[in-house]
Write an enzyme that holds these catalytic residues in place. Structure first.
Site, PDB file in Angstrom:
ATOM      1  CB  SER A  41      31.396   3.855  -6.471  1.00 55.60           C
ATOM      2  OG  SER A  41      31.521   3.395  -4.950  1.00 55.60           O
ATOM      3  CE  LYS A  44      34.419   2.584  -2.484  1.00 57.30           C
ATOM      4  NZ  LYS A  44      32.934   2.863  -3.261  1.00 57.30           N
ATOM      5  CB  SER A 101      33.302  -0.448  -6.324  1.00 59.52           C
ATOM      6  OG  SER A 101      33.647   0.844  -5.529  1.00 59.52           O
ATOM      7  CE  LYS A 203      35.223   2.172  -7.706  1.00 58.12           C
ATOM      8  NZ  LYS A 203      34.182   1.742  -7.488  1.00 58.12           N
TER       9      LYS A 203
END
Length: 389
Positions: A41, A44, A101, A203
């Site tokens: 992720s 993202k 997420s 993140k």
């Protein structure tokens, strides 16, 4: 507890990291920074980069309502469980991506900007090349498993630096600790941001194939650095490792050479052995020994649940040592229920006195509730908590 040999095996198979000066890109620390792996992720971050591009260009506003397709609805967890025909505001989409997420939201954004997720992935890869991310290829907007979706710590550091520079107006969203969706609070997966001095994003990422990944940015005394870790063996170990290499970065940022050499990387490999030892045996730091269970079979294997958003508390004590001992004892009782979890002693004020909350963190919600159920049967006090609690 994760043994030193287990941690070393994990490092050799997929661990890689880098710390850079956010202003000029100088490498302050690196171990295998060009090792290619699955970004999970962290993907993202690029999805959000292109969303911020669209906002800057006036193609969307924070109040734009984005439609939800059947394809978005079919995404694996973690997600908001959006239904086909629903709509979500751009600002809520941003918050859902940086905290939960949410994979369904990533597809909603992709389709709104690119028309289809495949076309959006091509846009992502083109943007990566424009930014100098030569080793990165995107195949989807979420980071869900795809053999063709690869990157490196160096490329992800490049992306983070570019986002801070080019979209400073929106970067503050990565500092979000919690937001409400339909009245329900959703807490960030980024636990390091909650405890590391100066950290303000950005993140986490996790799929089985990648291990536990993290991009982190922190600012002290007006100086910002960016760290990237790929392939952590557990969420707790990854966070501990990131904290320690960021410390190294801050120690080096105002001194010495402008570029780290391959020879110095070998020095850093030796340092990593010490970090492994301290992350698994030292009992003097706020977050301690990590525990590993056999591979899970839940949705977190295929989605980016990054299971560090729930924990359990087994007591509150007047000193750190007693609190840590209580959490360690609870971990031993849980055995196979421990999954990517670690001992945490959370310091807090209760009236005029300081208390030390004895916790295990790194669970999915179901795992946390199952752990408390088992401990309760063993006459052990326990309550389920979210990490920000």
């Amino acid at each position: 507890m994760v043994s030193l040999s287990q941690a070393a095996d994990a490092r050799e198979s997929r661990y890689a990291s880098i710390v850079v000066d956010a202003d000029n890109g100088n490498v302050l620390y690196a171990v295998n920074p060009d090792r290619r792996s699955f970004p999970a992720s962290l993907t993202k971050v690029m999805t959000l980069y292109l969303l911020f591009d669209a906002l800057e260009q006036g193609k969307l506003t924070m109040n734009s309502r984005l439609p939800v397709s059947a394809h978005a609805n079919r995404q694996a967890p973690s997600k908001l469980n959006l239904q086909p025909g629903d709509r979500i505001d751009v600002e809520d989409a941003v918050l859902a991506l940086v905290t939960k997420s949410a994979n369904d939201v990533a597809v909603v954004v992709a389709e709104a900007i690119g028309g289809s997720e495949d076309d959006f992935a091509e846009m992502m890869t083109r943007k990566a090349r424009q930014l100098g991310m030569s080793a990165t290829t995107y195949r989807n907007a979420s980071g869900l498993p795809d053999a063709g979706q690869i990157s490196t710590p160096r490329d992800q550091a490049t992306l983070a630096r570019a986002l801070v520079r080019h979209h400073a107006h929106y970067y503050h969203y990565f500092s979000t600790r919690q937001f409400k969706w339909k009245g329900q609070p959703i807490s960030t997966h980024n636990r390091l941001m909650l405890r590391y001095q100066g950290a303000d994003g950005i993140k986490t990422g996790y799929i089985n194939a990648s291990g536990f990944n993290l991009i982190a940015s922190a600012k002290r005394n007006g100086k910002r650095i960016v760290g990237v870790v790929f392939g952590g063996d557990t969420a707790g170990w990854r966070d501990n490792n990131m904290a320690q290499i960021l410390d190294k970065g801050f120690a080096r940022v105002n001194s010495a050479p402008t570029l780290r050499s391959a020879a110095v990387e070998e020095e850093d490999r030796a340092d990593l052995d010490k970090l492994i030892a301290s992350a698994t045996t030292d009992k003097t730091q706020p977050i301690k020994a990590s525990f590993k269970a056999p591979p899970a079979t839940s949705d977190s294997d295929i989605g980016d649940a990054d299971p560090d958003s729930w924990g359990i508390q087994v007591g509150a004590f007047g000193d750190y040592k007693t609190s840590h001992k209580a959490a360690s004892a609870a971990a031993k009782k849980l055995g196979g229920l421990i999954s990517a979890a670690s001992v945490e002693v959370a310091k807090a004020k209760s009236g005029k006195r300081m208390v030390y909350r004895s916790r295990l963190v790194g669970f999915t919600e179901d795992q946390a509730r199952a752990a408390c159920k088992r401990l309760s049967k063993a006459k052990q006090a326990c309550r389920v908590v979210q990490p920000s609690a």
